[in-house]
Design a protein around this motif. Structure first.
Motif, PDB file in Angstrom:
ATOM      1  N   LYS A 100      -7.333   7.926   4.783  1.00 61.71           N
ATOM      2  CA  LYS A 100      -6.469   6.520   5.297  1.00 61.71           C
ATOM      3  C   LYS A 100      -6.505   5.720   5.833  1.00 61.71           C
ATOM      4  N   ALA A 118       5.057   8.968   1.506  1.00 62.17           N
ATOM      5  CA  ALA A 118       5.101   7.762   1.311  1.00 62.17           C
ATOM      6  C   ALA A 118       5.447   7.448   2.847  1.00 62.17           C
ATOM      7  N   SER A 124       2.596   2.313  -3.733  1.00 58.96           N
ATOM      8  CA  SER A 124       0.884   2.374  -4.417  1.00 58.96           C
ATOM      9  C   SER A 124       0.822   3.609  -3.800  1.00 58.96           C
ATOM     10  N   TYR A 125       0.299   4.172  -2.833  1.00 59.29           N
ATOM     11  CA  TYR A 125       0.838   5.268  -2.588  1.00 59.29           C
ATOM     12  C   TYR A 125       1.661   6.320  -2.816  1.00 59.29           C
ATOM     13  N   CYS A 139       7.364  13.725  -2.760  1.00 61.67           N
ATOM     14  CA  CYS A 139       6.566  12.054  -2.916  1.00 61.67           C
ATOM     15  C   CYS A 139       7.579  11.651  -1.703  1.00 61.67           C
ATOM     16  N   TYR A 168       3.103   7.772   5.827  1.00 57.07           N
ATOM     17  CA  TYR A 168       2.352   7.007   5.175  1.00 57.07           C
ATOM     18  C   TYR A 168       2.620   5.834   5.744  1.00 57.07           C
ATOM     19  N   LYS A 200       0.624  -1.395   0.167  1.00 57.89           N
ATOM     20  CA  LYS A 200       0.258   0.201   0.080  1.00 57.89           C
ATOM     21  C   LYS A 200       1.113   1.136   0.118  1.00 57.89           C
ATOM     22  N   THR A 201       2.264   1.340   0.974  1.00 57.25           N
ATOM     23  CA  THR A 201       2.431   2.585   0.525  1.00 57.25           C
ATOM     24  C   THR A 201       3.600   2.921  -1.196  1.00 57.25           C
ATOM     25  N   ASP A 235       1.056   6.528  -6.738  1.00 56.06           N
ATOM     26  CA  ASP A 235      -0.701   7.282  -7.388  1.00 56.06           C
ATOM     27  C   ASP A 235       0.499   9.191  -7.616  1.00 56.06           C
ATOM     28  N   LEU A 236       1.214   9.445  -6.164  1.00 58.95           N
ATOM     29  CA  LEU A 236       1.479  10.478  -5.531  1.00 58.95           C
ATOM     30  C   LEU A 236       2.286  10.701  -6.753  1.00 58.95           C
TER      31      LEU A 236
END
Ligand code: X2X
Length: 372
Positions: free
Chosen positions: A301, A275, A50-51, A271, A278, A47-48, A54-55
């Motif tokens: 999130k 990440a 992908s985050y 970014c 997150y 998930k990190t 995406d950013l």
């Protein structure tokens, strides 16, 4: 009319001179950059990644398109070959655990020294002190010296024990148990020292191994791996012993890195920093003073599971949270591994980490142990 034709002719000339320059710049950017992740897409680590991707896509208006390849797909399942593949350009980016790169870079065994951080009064502050301190920089320098650019950190988390036989609360309880570990030598030595029978297995084969009962247990972070995997389908006992942590590193192939403009390099580093926030919050959720939950809420999130201990119990697991005295017994039982590996890793690095953690302790010594 005359002016119109002249204008068109000039415009055509301008295109001819500008077009090759523009395409030369664009040609440096790939249509897709491949980012490797060892575990699955639903892990905290996946998930990190992908985050981050995406950013980057959003902030670069699609100019930089990073695609995440989870589940060791780019590695044919062999996780300890990731560093070499990233270095030789078969992979562009990797969000990688120190564990998987440690066979090539001995300094990365620092955070795998058993119970080094577990005995600190606040284990998360201790990890942050290493990442932000001299010892973290020494780890980054060691990687960059071997040919991979590092642009940020994140976190898989403290690795806790899950077993089908248990519960485990003292070194004697581990005697003779078959435990799946990563193919990195310090793991074999740690579990042997504790009297267990370590079995080296790639993560890509581990779930099948758990299903078939080939091993009696394994060690992985609770939020990042064990809960998304529904580990209770295989193991009914959880022991919170915090014996080691694997920080994650965001690495880039150096040629790929040089291909980005300075502005885009800055964008990527920014970014990566988000990440990191997150990823750490996902890893620490329900285990710190509430800061991770507040942060995840603030960015919209927050995952479904916010209390990992309740979640494991609701799913039928026994949850043993070791006291500082019980952790001290494991710490004592693994002294030889720490001594041997301090010599291999480099005593200066271990000393620097101890100094980084001590400096953080002096700020936080009035606070109780985080998360117990
Ligand atoms: O193999 C593991 O246990 C994992 C997924 O945590 C790592 O890649 C280090």
């Amino acid at each position: 009319m005359k002016f119109g034709k002249l204008f068109l002719a000039l415009a055509a000339c301008a295109c001819l001179t500008v077009a090759p320059l523009a395409s030369a710049t664009a040609a440096q950017y790939k249509g897709e950059y491949k980012l490797s992740v060892v575990p699955g897409a639903t892990s905290g680590w996946g998930k990190t990644a992908s985050y981050f991707a995406d950013l980057v896509r959003e902030r670069s208006n699609g100019r930089i398109n990073i695609k995440v390849y989870p589940s060791s797909q780019l590695l044919s399942g062999k996780q300890t070959s990731e560093f070499l593949m990233l270095r030789n350009g078969a992979i562009d980016f990797a969000l990688a655990s120190t564990i998987n790169w440690s066979p090539q870079i001995k300094e990365l065994n620092l955070t795998a020294l058993p119970f080094l951080l577990a005995v600190q009064p606040d284990r998360y502050k201790a990890m942050d002190a290493i990442m932000d301190g001299k010892s973290g920089q020494m780890m980054v320098d060691a990687i960059e010296g071997k040919g991979v650019k590092i642009i940020g950190w994140a976190e898989n988390g403290f690795r806790e024990l899950t077993t089908s036989k248990g519960p485990i609360s003292a070194p004697e309880d581990l005697k003779g148990l078959k435990i799946r570990v990563v193919g990195s030598p310090i793991f074999i030595e740690t579990f042997r020292e504790l009297g267990a029978n370590p079995v080296n297995m790639n993560w890509s084969e581990a779930t099948t191994g758990f299903q078939q009962g080939v091993v009696d247990g394994q060690e992985n972070p609770t939020n990042g791996i064990n809960i998304p995997l529904k580990i209770w389908d295989f193991h009914k006992h959880h022991s919170d012993w915090h014996y080691i942590i694997d920080p994650l590193l965001l690495g880039v192939n150096p040629q790929v890195w040089k291909g980005f403009s300075p502005e885009d390099q800055k964008l990527l580093v920014e970014c990566a920093a988000e990440a990191e926030k997150y990823g750490k919050a996902l890893s620490r959720l329900g285990m710190d003073d509430g800061a991770s939950e507040a942060y995840l809420k603030s960015i919209g999130k927050l995952p479904d599971v916010t209390d990992p201990y309740a979640c494991m119990q609701e799913n039928g697991m026994t949850v043993t949270r070791l006291s500082p005295e019980q952790i001290a017994a494991f710490h004592k039982a693994t002294q030889k591994v720490r001594d041997d590996w301090t010599a291999k890793i480099g005593p200066e690095l271990v000393k620097a980490a101890e100094a980084d953690m001590a400096a953080a302790r002096s700020f936080f010594c009035d606070h109780p142990v985080a998360g117990g």
